[in-house]
Design a protein around this motif. Structure first.
Motif, PDB file in Angstrom:
ATOM      1  N   VAL A 223     123.164  39.563  91.895  1.00 45.91           N
ATOM      2  CA  VAL A 223     122.785  40.065  90.573  1.00 45.91           C
ATOM      3  C   VAL A 223     122.078  38.951  89.813  1.00 45.91           C
ATOM      4  O   VAL A 223     122.195  37.770  90.149  1.00 45.91           O
ATOM      5  N   THR A 224     121.372  39.343  88.770  1.00 46.82           N
ATOM      6  CA  THR A 224     120.717  38.383  87.893  1.00 46.82           C
ATOM      7  C   THR A 224     121.565  38.218  86.644  1.00 46.82           C
ATOM      8  O   THR A 224     121.805  39.170  85.905  1.00 46.82           O
ATOM      9  N   LEU A 225     122.027  36.996  86.421  1.00 48.88           N
ATOM     10  CA  LEU A 225     122.872  36.703  85.273  1.00 48.88           C
ATOM     11  C   LEU A 225     122.035  36.577  84.005  1.00 48.88           C
ATOM     12  O   LEU A 225     120.814  36.401  84.076  1.00 48.88           O
ATOM     13  N   PRO A 226     122.660  36.645  82.845  1.00 56.18           N
ATOM     14  CA  PRO A 226     121.931  36.332  81.616  1.00 56.18           C
ATOM     15  C   PRO A 226     121.310  34.945  81.720  1.00 56.18           C
ATOM     16  O   PRO A 226     121.956  33.986  82.096  1.00 56.18           O
ATOM     17  N   LEU A 251     132.052  42.344  86.749  1.00 57.37           N
ATOM     18  CA  LEU A 251     132.153  43.651  87.386  1.00 57.37           C
ATOM     19  C   LEU A 251     130.966  44.471  86.915  1.00 57.37           C
ATOM     20  O   LEU A 251     130.729  44.605  85.711  1.00 57.37           O
ATOM     21  N   VAL A 252     130.184  45.013  87.863  1.00 57.78           N
ATOM     22  CA  VAL A 252     128.991  45.776  87.497  1.00 57.78           C
ATOM     23  C   VAL A 252     128.932  47.068  88.291  1.00 57.78           C
ATOM     24  O   VAL A 252     129.515  47.195  89.376  1.00 57.78           O
ATOM     25  N   GLY A 253     128.159  48.028  87.741  1.00 55.89           N
ATOM     26  CA  GLY A 253     128.003  49.309  88.407  1.00 55.89           C
ATOM     27  C   GLY A 253     126.952  49.317  89.481  1.00 55.89           C
ATOM     28  O   GLY A 253     126.966  50.164  90.376  1.00 55.89           O
ATOM     29  N   SER A 254     126.013  48.344  89.440  1.00 57.26           N
ATOM     30  CA  SER A 254     124.956  48.247  90.448  1.00 57.26           C
ATOM     31  C   SER A 254     124.381  46.843  90.406  1.00 57.26           C
ATOM     32  O   SER A 254     124.586  46.089  89.450  1.00 57.26           O
ATOM     33  N   LEU A 255     123.600  46.512  91.433  1.00 59.23           N
ATOM     34  CA  LEU A 255     122.970  45.197  91.494  1.00 59.23           C
ATOM     35  C   LEU A 255     121.869  45.046  90.454  1.00 59.23           C
ATOM     36  O   LEU A 255     121.460  43.923  90.133  1.00 59.23           O
ATOM     37  N   ALA A 256     121.396  46.150  89.913  1.00 60.54           N
ATOM     38  CA  ALA A 256     120.354  46.099  88.897  1.00 60.54           C
ATOM     39  C   ALA A 256     120.916  45.790  87.512  1.00 60.54           C
ATOM     40  O   ALA A 256     120.159  45.457  86.594  1.00 60.54           O
ATOM     41  N   GLU A 257     122.198  45.866  87.367  1.00 62.38           N
ATOM     42  CA  GLU A 257     122.832  45.663  86.063  1.00 62.38           C
ATOM     43  C   GLU A 257     123.015  44.180  85.771  1.00 62.38           C
ATOM     44  O   GLU A 257     123.381  43.401  86.652  1.00 62.38           O
ATOM     45  N   THR A 258     122.744  43.789  84.537  1.00 66.09           N
ATOM     46  CA  THR A 258     122.988  42.411  84.114  1.00 66.09           C
ATOM     47  C   THR A 258     124.462  42.266  83.759  1.00 66.09           C
ATOM     48  O   THR A 258     124.937  42.925  82.835  1.00 66.09           O
ATOM     49  N   PRO A 259     125.189  41.431  84.484  1.00 64.19           N
ATOM     50  CA  PRO A 259     126.644  41.383  84.272  1.00 64.19           C
ATOM     51  C   PRO A 259     127.036  40.629  83.007  1.00 64.19           C
ATOM     52  O   PRO A 259     126.313  39.747  82.538  1.00 64.19           O
ATOM     53  N   GLU A 260     128.182  40.987  82.487  1.00 63.19           N
ATOM     54  CA  GLU A 260     128.798  40.255  81.388  1.00 63.19           C
ATOM     55  C   GLU A 260     129.966  39.456  81.966  1.00 63.19           C
ATOM     56  O   GLU A 260     130.905  40.019  82.529  1.00 63.19           O
TER      57      GLU A 260
END
Length: 579
Positions: A223-226, A251-260
């Protein structure tokens, strides 16, 4: 140190499992609910932590520990009870572990460079033999059980290797290019990697395959972090993903999501202190062994703070030097120089604060000599070479420009810089035979004097048995350096050793208390030394061996650490000794 995913038979919920290392303490497993983010901590039966972690059929967690015992621990997930620990004689570390196609769990070791096999049905541990014929190779890591019938493993570090262990015959065979490790195994290829370079092999014949088009078939779970940095992600149920970044998880719903990112949701255990320093305001700063973070403690208010990861690569901080309120740090394993301003918001993800400067990696990775403020106001660090090699280096940060310079092997003797101190004109350093990934080399240690712009201006070779380490300090126009069970006293004016002081036990640290007093931490003893007469003023019993110490605070208090605890010897006590 490791992670896996399981379906918890106790409540039927999916859990991300982390293994945590607590230096000087007992490690723990952390279960994180992949929906709610809630956490649960379970202590290991013994040892500091675990590189090895395998989920066996959602029934058991198999754990391989380090750094003292290489325990094989097994947790029954239904009852949350531990089986009797297993060990292989002489091993200290389990490295990565993997599940083989035969249902057994395999793991590499240190220092035996072995492949161990655990039978979960009969709870038996078996040594399958050394993975290398080279007796100087101590590491067998990592391991991969994805290829049916085989365990693939790499190791070294004297002579890198890459091998395939045939499960049925119990034999090892070489394949691929030594120094590469297995990245991914599929039905059509084995991919190995080294520093971004990829190679592909046939999983049936182990013959080299052309690279055409295979790179595009590799699985990339990231994933791509902030801030734009990438982080590896672990597949979860229903197409979701999780990941770990130092002290934080996502925890993210997809690899396209930017995680928190959020902190690991259990209390972190106290950990053995590795480095300690005091700022201009008397606050105590430090890092913990293998900790990746820094802490701050205010002795007046009792308030404390712990950071997230200080840099991207490892982040175990060895050196801390204050310049104009900023922390200049040196860190393992990326050979990193880092600067942090406590007055500004924390923003490591964007490399803003703390900011990672130019690295001395890949040639040098461990700042074994720590860091000091030296000639010209620069922040100087002493380094140990990359894994599998002997050697050392010096580096300098200009606090104004943040430019970094480095000099390899200040004494060309293939020894690491083990200790470093300075005055306004010179750097003084000690070297020894330590290295990463190799056994200690029994050599005659050295002492050197380095003048910026000139280089080495004095070199001394100690006698056999006069080992050096971190203990070195410049005080009252003299330099004090540990040499075996003695403190040697060097005169920079005459460039001679003008005396010595027997300590009985090798000193771990030497720090300056005031203009007339030096503190020598030797075993469980603290020696307060008069730097005018070079005699011991007083000897104090300590609660244990000191793992880190700092020059005195602005008010003259002496700060040091034993294990995970910080201690203070007040200035009034020291003044009382003198009076």
């Amino acid at each position: 140190m490791a992670h896996t995913v399981m379906l918890d038979p106790l409540d039927g919920r999916e859990k991300l499992v982390l293994s945590n290392y607590a230096a000087g303490q007992t490690g723990n497993l952390i279960f994180i609910d992949t929906v709610t983010g809630e956490g649960e901590s379970i202590m290991l039966p013994g040892d500091g932590g675990a590189w090895g972690l395998v989920n066996w059929r959602n029934e058991k967690l198999v754990v391989g520990t380090c750094p003292q015992h290489a325990y094989l621990h097994v947790l029954d997930l239904k009852t949350r009870t531990w089986a009797e620990p297993l060990q292989d004689p002489g091993e200290k570390y389990f490295w990565k572990m993997t599940l083989g196609s035969d249902g057994n769990v395999y793991g590499g070791t240190w220092p035996g460079c072995s492949l161990l096999r655990y039978d979960p049905i009969h709870h038996k541990l078996q040594n399958m033999g050394r993975a290398s014929d080279n007796p100087k190779n101590q590491y067998s890591r990592p391991v991969d059980g994805s290829l049916p019938g085989y365990i693939l493993l790499a190791g070294g570090y004297d002579e890198p290797f890459l091998k395939a262990f045939h499960i049925e015959s119990g034999t090892f065979r070489d394949f691929g290019t030594p120094g590469f490790v297995v990245r991914e195994v599929t039905d059509s290829f084995i991919c190995t990697a080294k520093e971004g370079e990829l190679e592909f092999y046939d999983p049936r014949t182990f013959e080299r395959l052309p690279d055409d088009g295979l790179k595009e078939k590799l699985t990339v779970n990231a994933v791509t972090l902030p801030g734009g940095k990438r982080a590896n992600a672990v597949p979860l149920a229903n197409g979701r993903f999780a990941g770990v970044r130092g002290q934080d998880v996502f925890l993210v719903g997809s690899l396209a999501e930017t995680p928190e990112l959020f902190r690991i949701p259990v209390e972190a255990p106290a950990t053995r202190i590795h480095t300690i320093a005091c700022d201009e305001e008397g606050r105590i700063w430090g890092s913990c062994e293998f900790g990746q973070t820094i802490f701050r403690l205010d002795p007046e208010s009792g308030s404390e703070w712990n950071s997230s990861s200080v840099c991207d690569a490892g982040g175990e901080v060895y050196g801390i030097v204050f310049v104009d309120g900023k922390l200049f740090m040196s860190a393992y394993v990326g050979g990193d120089h880092v600067v942090y301003d406590p007055a500004l918001p924390w923003d490591q993800l964007n490399n803003v604060n703390p900011r990672t400067l130019m690295s001395v990696s890949p040639d040098f990775v461990r700042p074994e000599g720590r860091s000091v403020r030296g000639p010209g106001g620069g922040v100087w660090t002493g380094w140990s070479a990359r894994y599998g090699t002997y050697g050392g280096a010096l580096s300098r940060i200009d606090p104004l420009t943040l430019q970094v310079e480095s000099w390899r092997d200040p004494i060309p003797n293939e020894q690491q810089v083990s200790g470093l101190t300075a005055d306004d004109r010179y750097l003084y350093f000690a070297t020894n035979g330590g290295a990463s990934g190799l056994p200690y080399k029994d050599v005659r240690c050295h002492f050197g004097v380095w003048e910026p712009g000139t280089g080495l201006v004095f070199e001394h070779e100690f006698e056999p048995g006069e080992g050096t380490g971190n203990a070195i300090a410049a005080a009252r126009s003299k330099v004090y350096v540990r040499a075996g069970t003695c403190i040697r006293i060097f005169d920079p004016q005459t460039k001679t050793f003008a005396g010595d002081l027997a300590t009985g036990t090798a000193c771990s640290w030497l720090v300056v208390v005031d203009s007339r007093t030096l503190a020598a931490f030797c075993g469980n003893k603290l020696l307060l030394i008069d730097t005018v007469s070079d005699t011991v003023l007083q000897e104090l019993e300590l609660p244990g061996k000191v793992g880190a110490a700092a020059d005195a605070t602005p008010t003259g208090d002496l700060i040091f650490a034993v294990g995970e605890a910080v201690y203070m010897l007040p200035s009034v006590y020291i003044a009382g000794i003198r009076s």
